[in-house]
Scaffold this motif. Sequence first.
Motif, mmCIF file in Angstrom:
data_model
loop_
_atom_site.group_PDB
_atom_site.id
_atom_site.type_symbol
_atom_site.label_atom_id
_atom_site.label_comp_id
_atom_site.label_asym_id
_atom_site.label_seq_id
_atom_site.Cartn_x
_atom_site.Cartn_y
_atom_site.Cartn_z
ATOM 1 N N UNK A 89 0.822 -1.221 0.000
ATOM 2 C CA UNK A 89 0.000 0.000 0.000
ATOM 3 C C UNK A 89 0.850 1.262 0.000
ATOM 4 N N UNK A 90 1.906 1.290 0.829
ATOM 5 C CA UNK A 90 2.807 2.454 0.865
ATOM 6 C C UNK A 90 3.491 2.655 -0.478
ATOM 7 N N UNK A 91 3.931 1.540 -1.063
ATOM 8 C CA UNK A 91 4.614 1.613 -2.360
ATOM 9 C C UNK A 91 3.678 2.192 -3.417
ATOM 10 N N UNK A 92 2.437 1.713 -3.423
ATOM 11 C CA UNK A 92 1.447 2.214 -4.385
ATOM 12 C C UNK A 92 1.216 3.709 -4.199
ATOM 13 N N UNK A 93 1.042 4.128 -2.935
ATOM 14 C CA UNK A 93 0.787 5.548 -2.657
ATOM 15 C C UNK A 93 1.965 6.406 -3.144
ATOM 16 N N UNK A 94 3.175 5.897 -2.916
ATOM 17 C CA UNK A 94 4.377 6.633 -3.320
ATOM 18 C C UNK A 94 4.456 6.769 -4.850
ATOM 19 N N UNK A 95 4.169 5.661 -5.560
ATOM 20 C CA UNK A 95 4.225 5.694 -7.032
ATOM 21 C C UNK A 95 3.239 6.731 -7.568
ATOM 22 N N UNK A 96 2.022 6.725 -7.033
ATOM 23 C CA UNK A 96 1.003 7.663 -7.536
ATOM 24 C C UNK A 96 1.377 9.097 -7.157
ATOM 25 N N UNK A 97 1.909 9.293 -5.946
ATOM 26 C CA UNK A 97 2.316 10.641 -5.529
ATOM 27 C C UNK A 97 3.424 11.172 -6.436
ATOM 28 N N UNK A 98 4.397 10.320 -6.791
ATOM 29 C CA UNK A 98 5.512 10.746 -7.654
ATOM 30 C C UNK A 98 5.011 11.211 -9.012
ATOM 31 N N UNK A 99 4.168 10.383 -9.638
ATOM 32 C CA UNK A 99 3.785 10.667 -11.024
ATOM 33 C C UNK A 99 2.796 11.835 -11.101
ATOM 34 N N UNK A 100 2.113 12.125 -9.995
ATOM 35 C CA UNK A 100 1.095 13.183 -10.030
ATOM 36 C C UNK A 100 1.544 14.418 -9.256
ATOM 37 N N UNK A 101 2.846 14.544 -9.025
ATOM 38 C CA UNK A 101 3.354 15.693 -8.256
ATOM 39 C C UNK A 101 2.938 17.020 -8.903
ATOM 40 N N UNK A 102 2.859 17.050 -10.234
ATOM 41 C CA UNK A 102 2.571 18.305 -10.926
ATOM 42 C C UNK A 102 1.170 18.351 -11.522
ATOM 43 N N UNK A 103 0.280 17.496 -11.050
ATOM 44 C CA UNK A 103 -1.066 17.473 -11.629
ATOM 45 C C UNK A 103 -2.093 17.143 -10.553
ATOM 46 N N UNK A 104 -3.328 17.553 -10.799
ATOM 47 C CA UNK A 104 -4.407 17.181 -9.877
ATOM 48 C C UNK A 104 -5.147 15.925 -10.352
ATOM 49 N N UNK A 105 -4.787 15.447 -11.539
ATOM 50 C CA UNK A 105 -5.525 14.328 -12.146
ATOM 51 C C UNK A 105 -5.024 12.991 -11.624
ATOM 52 N N UNK A 106 -5.052 12.797 -10.316
ATOM 53 C CA UNK A 106 -4.540 11.550 -9.729
ATOM 54 C C UNK A 106 -5.227 10.316 -10.288
ATOM 55 N N UNK A 107 -6.560 10.413 -10.531
ATOM 56 C CA UNK A 107 -7.312 9.191 -10.815
ATOM 57 C C UNK A 107 -6.880 8.529 -12.125
ATOM 58 N N UNK A 108 -6.274 9.301 -13.042
ATOM 59 C CA UNK A 108 -5.760 8.688 -14.279
ATOM 60 C C UNK A 108 -4.682 7.650 -13.991
ATOM 61 N N UNK A 126 -6.122 -12.346 2.775
ATOM 62 C CA UNK A 126 -6.355 -11.773 1.440
ATOM 63 C C UNK A 126 -6.753 -10.316 1.625
ATOM 64 N N UNK A 127 -6.037 -9.415 0.942
ATOM 65 C CA UNK A 127 -6.297 -7.978 1.082
ATOM 66 C C UNK A 127 -6.639 -7.350 -0.263
ATOM 67 N N UNK A 128 -7.536 -6.391 -0.199
ATOM 68 C CA UNK A 128 -7.887 -5.566 -1.354
ATOM 69 C C UNK A 128 -7.317 -4.176 -1.088
ATOM 70 N N UNK A 129 -6.320 -3.764 -1.867
ATOM 71 C CA UNK A 129 -5.610 -2.511 -1.612
ATOM 72 C C UNK A 129 -6.084 -1.434 -2.574
ATOM 73 N N UNK A 130 -6.570 -0.326 -2.013
ATOM 74 C CA UNK A 130 -7.128 0.768 -2.807
ATOM 75 C C UNK A 130 -6.023 1.683 -3.321
ATOM 76 N N UNK A 131 -6.358 2.525 -4.335
ATOM 77 C CA UNK A 131 -5.359 3.443 -4.893
ATOM 78 C C UNK A 131 -4.758 4.369 -3.833
ATOM 79 N N UNK A 132 -5.478 4.624 -2.755
ATOM 80 C CA UNK A 132 -4.975 5.490 -1.691
ATOM 81 C C UNK A 132 -4.002 4.749 -0.769
ATOM 82 N N UNK A 133 -3.824 3.451 -0.972
ATOM 83 C CA UNK A 133 -2.865 2.681 -0.198
ATOM 84 C C UNK A 133 -3.461 2.016 1.031
#
Lengths: 244, 244
Positions: A89-108, A126-133
């Motif tokens: 979850x932390x890794x996912x949150x970090x990846x999305x934060x990095x790529x969207x540092x200059x944009x508000x369009x996180x959901x893409x 068994x875990x279901x991990x959301x985009x928010x981590x």
Amino acid sequence: MTYCCALRLKDGLVFISDTRTNAGVDHISVFRKLYIFGIEGKRFFTIQTSGNLATTQAVIGYLKNQLTLNQEPNLYSVNTMFEVAELVGHTLRKVIADVTADTLEQSNYYCSLLVGGQIGEEPMQLYNIYPQGNFISATKDTPFFQIGESKYGKPILDRALSYDMPIDEALRCALISFDSTLRSNVSVGMPLDVLVYKKDSLNLPEGKRINESDEYFEKISKQWSETLKKGLQDLPKPTHDYFD
Amino acid sequence: MTYCCALRLKDGLVFISDTRTNAGVDHISVFRKLYIFGIEGKRFFTIQTSGNLATTQAVIGYLKNQLTLNQEPNLYSVNTMFEVAELVGHTLRKVIADVTADTLEQSNYYCSLLVGGQIGEEPMQLYNIYPQGNFISATKDTPFFQIGESKYGKPILDRALSYDMPIDEALRCALISFDSTLRSNVSVGMPLDVLVYKKDSLNLPEGKRINESDEYFEKISKQWSETLKKGLQDLPKPTHDYFD
């Protein structure tokens, strides 16, 4: 799109993922979305991915890189399945934060992940991990998770799947869920990756890839069509007031 | 949400709509979404609606108002089912244009409509009308349309429905499609409105409302669950390589 499904049953875990990715209907590719990790006899888990392909590959890439370089914490150093889910979850949150540092369009750049497995004598999780981590875990009441194009294949799981079911029957149920989805939506496509993990085995199953020419899958798909058609014919006829 | 489904078969038309509307899970209401129009012996058609409730009610309101005030063209003055679909489509486009004159957020006010019926000696027709007011018609290859929450109930229609099927069997198929959707998504809810029109009858059937206590629906829902469970058990067991 994508369809991934994972079951946490009394006797084991079942994971199935399709392999179709598309950026428009004229840009379709095959990418594996089911990743296997583990140390024979000690820990086993899979990660299934749905959503932005660059995001999901980056998440898997970071997790593997940590293992290669022996950076801690990593998937083989954390102590429990809960910590595995946290790390992913932390890794996912970090990846999305990095790529969207200059944009508000996180959901893409969103993706969703399923993480299931077992470490040592701990129960399977068994875990279901959301985009928010953040994440939720499967229970006896809700023994399955789906990500991606989940609606077509949900009715058969809602209706027929239960925590206490034998693994092989649950596997058939999940395969039918995939067959229904494949028939109704071209954005989900063959081949399928299937993996069955037996409780407390702590082995690393290879899993099976189902291609379009798979004899067993073709056989159950055909038999299922006949079951449904015959089942409909066997239902009692509608009463007269339906035709007034 | 909403689920509406309509079938155009060799021997007649079948229409089913749910009645649940929701603005958030704490604001759920019952509204009819299946409207019947016609002149006994001359013309019959239904309009089913999905989407913004104010838009769909405005469309129906305008169409009825034209009839009340005898303004032409109206649903009883146009000559063919094609012209019915055109009139409904124009009305829908006008309603959306009016409400969105001062905004770019058109899609908040979208709705989709199904229009099916028969006029005089013309063949039966079924149209799926888009928010833009244009439309497509059902064919022998694709004898059904769905609007609203359509994915859960699509596999059974894709798999078992055909143009040449007897009406009563197709009706059971559509009812099962609704039962699957009701079980998997709480935004689709009872009661259901069902209407069957027999080819060339040119009568105005009343239709039937199915409530939660409906004996026939309860019976087929229960039998269908058993059919699926037994069907899964009867599928051949997965081959050994699934467990390696």
